[in-house]
Scaffold this active site. Structure first.
Site, PDB file in Angstrom:
ATOM      1  N   GLY A  60       0.810  -1.203   0.000  1.00  0.00           N
ATOM      2  CA  GLY A  60       0.000   0.000   0.000  1.00  0.00           C
ATOM      3  C   GLY A  60       0.841   1.248   0.000  1.00  0.00           C
ATOM      4  O   GLY A  60       2.027   1.234   0.340  1.00  0.00           O
ATOM      5  N   GLY A 103      -1.503   2.542   6.143  1.00  0.00           N
ATOM      6  CA  GLY A 103      -1.720   1.730   7.336  1.00  0.00           C
ATOM      7  C   GLY A 103      -1.050   0.372   7.300  1.00  0.00           C
ATOM      8  O   GLY A 103      -1.418  -0.516   8.082  1.00  0.00           O
ATOM      9  N   LYS A 104      -0.062   0.206   6.438  1.00  0.00           N
ATOM     10  CA  LYS A 104       0.608  -1.090   6.296  1.00  0.00           C
ATOM     11  C   LYS A 104       1.233  -1.572   7.601  1.00  0.00           C
ATOM     12  O   LYS A 104       1.041  -2.715   8.010  1.00  0.00           O
ATOM     13  CB  LYS A 104       1.701  -1.016   5.228  1.00  0.00           C
ATOM     14  CG  LYS A 104       1.235  -0.710   3.830  1.00  0.00           C
ATOM     15  CD  LYS A 104       2.381  -0.700   2.857  1.00  0.00           C
ATOM     16  CE  LYS A 104       3.531   0.189   3.287  1.00  0.00           C
ATOM     17  NZ  LYS A 104       3.134   1.597   3.499  1.00  0.00           N
ATOM     18  N   THR A 154       0.716  -0.672  10.681  1.00  0.00           N
ATOM     19  CA  THR A 154      -0.273  -0.932  11.718  1.00  0.00           C
ATOM     20  C   THR A 154      -0.948  -2.277  11.503  1.00  0.00           C
ATOM     21  O   THR A 154      -1.073  -3.079  12.436  1.00  0.00           O
ATOM     22  CB  THR A 154      -1.333   0.185  11.742  1.00  0.00           C
ATOM     23  OG1 THR A 154      -0.699   1.430  12.041  1.00  0.00           O
ATOM     24  CG2 THR A 154      -2.403  -0.094  12.783  1.00  0.00           C
ATOM     25  N   GLU A 187      10.040  -2.835   6.781  1.00  0.00           N
ATOM     26  CA  GLU A 187      11.113  -2.254   5.984  1.00  0.00           C
ATOM     27  C   GLU A 187      11.826  -1.160   6.780  1.00  0.00           C
ATOM     28  O   GLU A 187      11.230  -0.504   7.636  1.00  0.00           O
ATOM     29  CB  GLU A 187      10.578  -1.685   4.660  1.00  0.00           C
ATOM     30  CG  GLU A 187       9.642  -0.517   4.779  1.00  0.00           C
ATOM     31  CD  GLU A 187       9.328   0.081   3.418  1.00  0.00           C
ATOM     32  OE1 GLU A 187       9.923  -0.325   2.424  1.00  0.00           O
ATOM     33  OE2 GLU A 187       8.482   0.972   3.368  1.00  0.00           O
ATOM     34  N   TYR A 209      14.005  13.523   0.047  1.00  0.00           N
ATOM     35  CA  TYR A 209      12.863  14.430   0.064  1.00  0.00           C
ATOM     36  C   TYR A 209      13.287  15.890  -0.107  1.00  0.00           C
ATOM     37  O   TYR A 209      12.484  16.721  -0.516  1.00  0.00           O
ATOM     38  CB  TYR A 209      12.061  14.250   1.358  1.00  0.00           C
ATOM     39  CG  TYR A 209      11.166  13.029   1.313  1.00  0.00           C
ATOM     40  CD1 TYR A 209      10.167  12.906   0.352  1.00  0.00           C
ATOM     41  CD2 TYR A 209      11.326  11.977   2.217  1.00  0.00           C
ATOM     42  CE1 TYR A 209       9.359  11.782   0.297  1.00  0.00           C
ATOM     43  CE2 TYR A 209      10.515  10.855   2.165  1.00  0.00           C
ATOM     44  CZ  TYR A 209       9.537  10.767   1.204  1.00  0.00           C
ATOM     45  OH  TYR A 209       8.728   9.654   1.142  1.00  0.00           O
ATOM     46  N   ASP A 253       5.900  -6.014   5.803  1.00  0.00           N
ATOM     47  CA  ASP A 253       5.427  -4.659   5.502  1.00  0.00           C
ATOM     48  C   ASP A 253       6.143  -4.160   4.255  1.00  0.00           C
ATOM     49  O   ASP A 253       7.314  -3.805   4.306  1.00  0.00           O
ATOM     50  CB  ASP A 253       5.725  -3.761   6.714  1.00  0.00           C
ATOM     51  CG  ASP A 253       5.396  -2.293   6.480  1.00  0.00           C
ATOM     52  OD1 ASP A 253       4.914  -1.952   5.388  1.00  0.00           O
ATOM     53  OD2 ASP A 253       5.650  -1.496   7.390  1.00  0.00           O
TER      54      ASP A 253
END
Length: 207
Positions: free
Chosen positions: A7, A12-13, A15, A31, A43, A78
């Site tokens: 996702g 919410g991965k 969680t 990860e 960023y 995840d």
């Protein structure tokens, strides 16, 4: 057995990975986002640091896959190596952040890696709208994520759908996340667990 949660950023991965690991007694694997030495630089200057960032993630995800393949326990992961390639790497390339030379090098490395591993037994895809993602990102308050543009998240969403529905060859369960709050609503979590049970163990009719 290998279960993966896929996702976009803020879907919410992590969680869900934690909650399913606790429920089933699976071993969670996350990860290394906060440990990535290139993330804050990326960023600040995406064009300059894209290749470095993607190579680091590829290395980490491949190491995870090797460990998963050698484990005697059921692992819930995840994010996968496949998303890193077909979503994030492809998005960076389309934005002009990687040269053709860097892209070719990366893909050759990925193809050699992936020939040594197999697909997860189940990929759980958390599908969420951009407003939902933004709300979650703001709530968790990671400084390096606050400057992300809406267009960037939308592009990732489109690439996720393309990856899941047109490129990925394994078994997928899509969960529409916008109207679910599995962290605070036990019924929402139970609904997801019922679907997983049906898919993996055949205990209930698929919905």
């Amino acid at each position: 057995m290998h279960i993966a949660v896929a996702g976009n950023i803020g879907s919410g991965k992590s969680t869900l990975t934690k909650m399913l690991a606790k429920h089933y007694g699976w071993e969670p694997r996350f990860e290394a986002v906060d440990r990535n030495p290139y993330l804050e630089d990326y960023y600040r200057d995406i064009h300059r640091w894209s290749f470095n960032l993607e190579i680091y993630f590829l290395k980490e995800r491949f190491r995870d896959l090797i460990a998963i393949s050698q484990s005697e326990h059921t692992i819930i992961q995840d994010r996968t190596i496949f998303e890193g390639v077909y979503v994030f790497m492809e998005n960076n390339r389309s934005m002009g952040n990687l040269s053709d030379r860097d892209y070719a090098t990366y893909m050759e490395l990925f193809e050699q890696m992936i020939s040594m591993v197999r697909l997860p037994d189940l990929l759980i895809y958390l599908r969420a709208s951009v407003p939902h993602l933004v709300n979650n990102i703001q709530q968790r308050g990671r400084d390096y994520e606050q400057s992300m543009q809406l267009e960037y998240l939308q592009n990732l969403n489109e690439r996720y759908d393309d990856f899941i529905y047109h490129k990925y060859q394994g078994r997928v369960m899509t969960i529409e996340k916008d109207n679910l709050d599995f962290l605070h609503n036990p019924k929402d979590l139970a609904q997801i667990i019922d679907r997983i049970d049906a898919t993996l163990f055949g205990l209930f009719p698929n919905q």
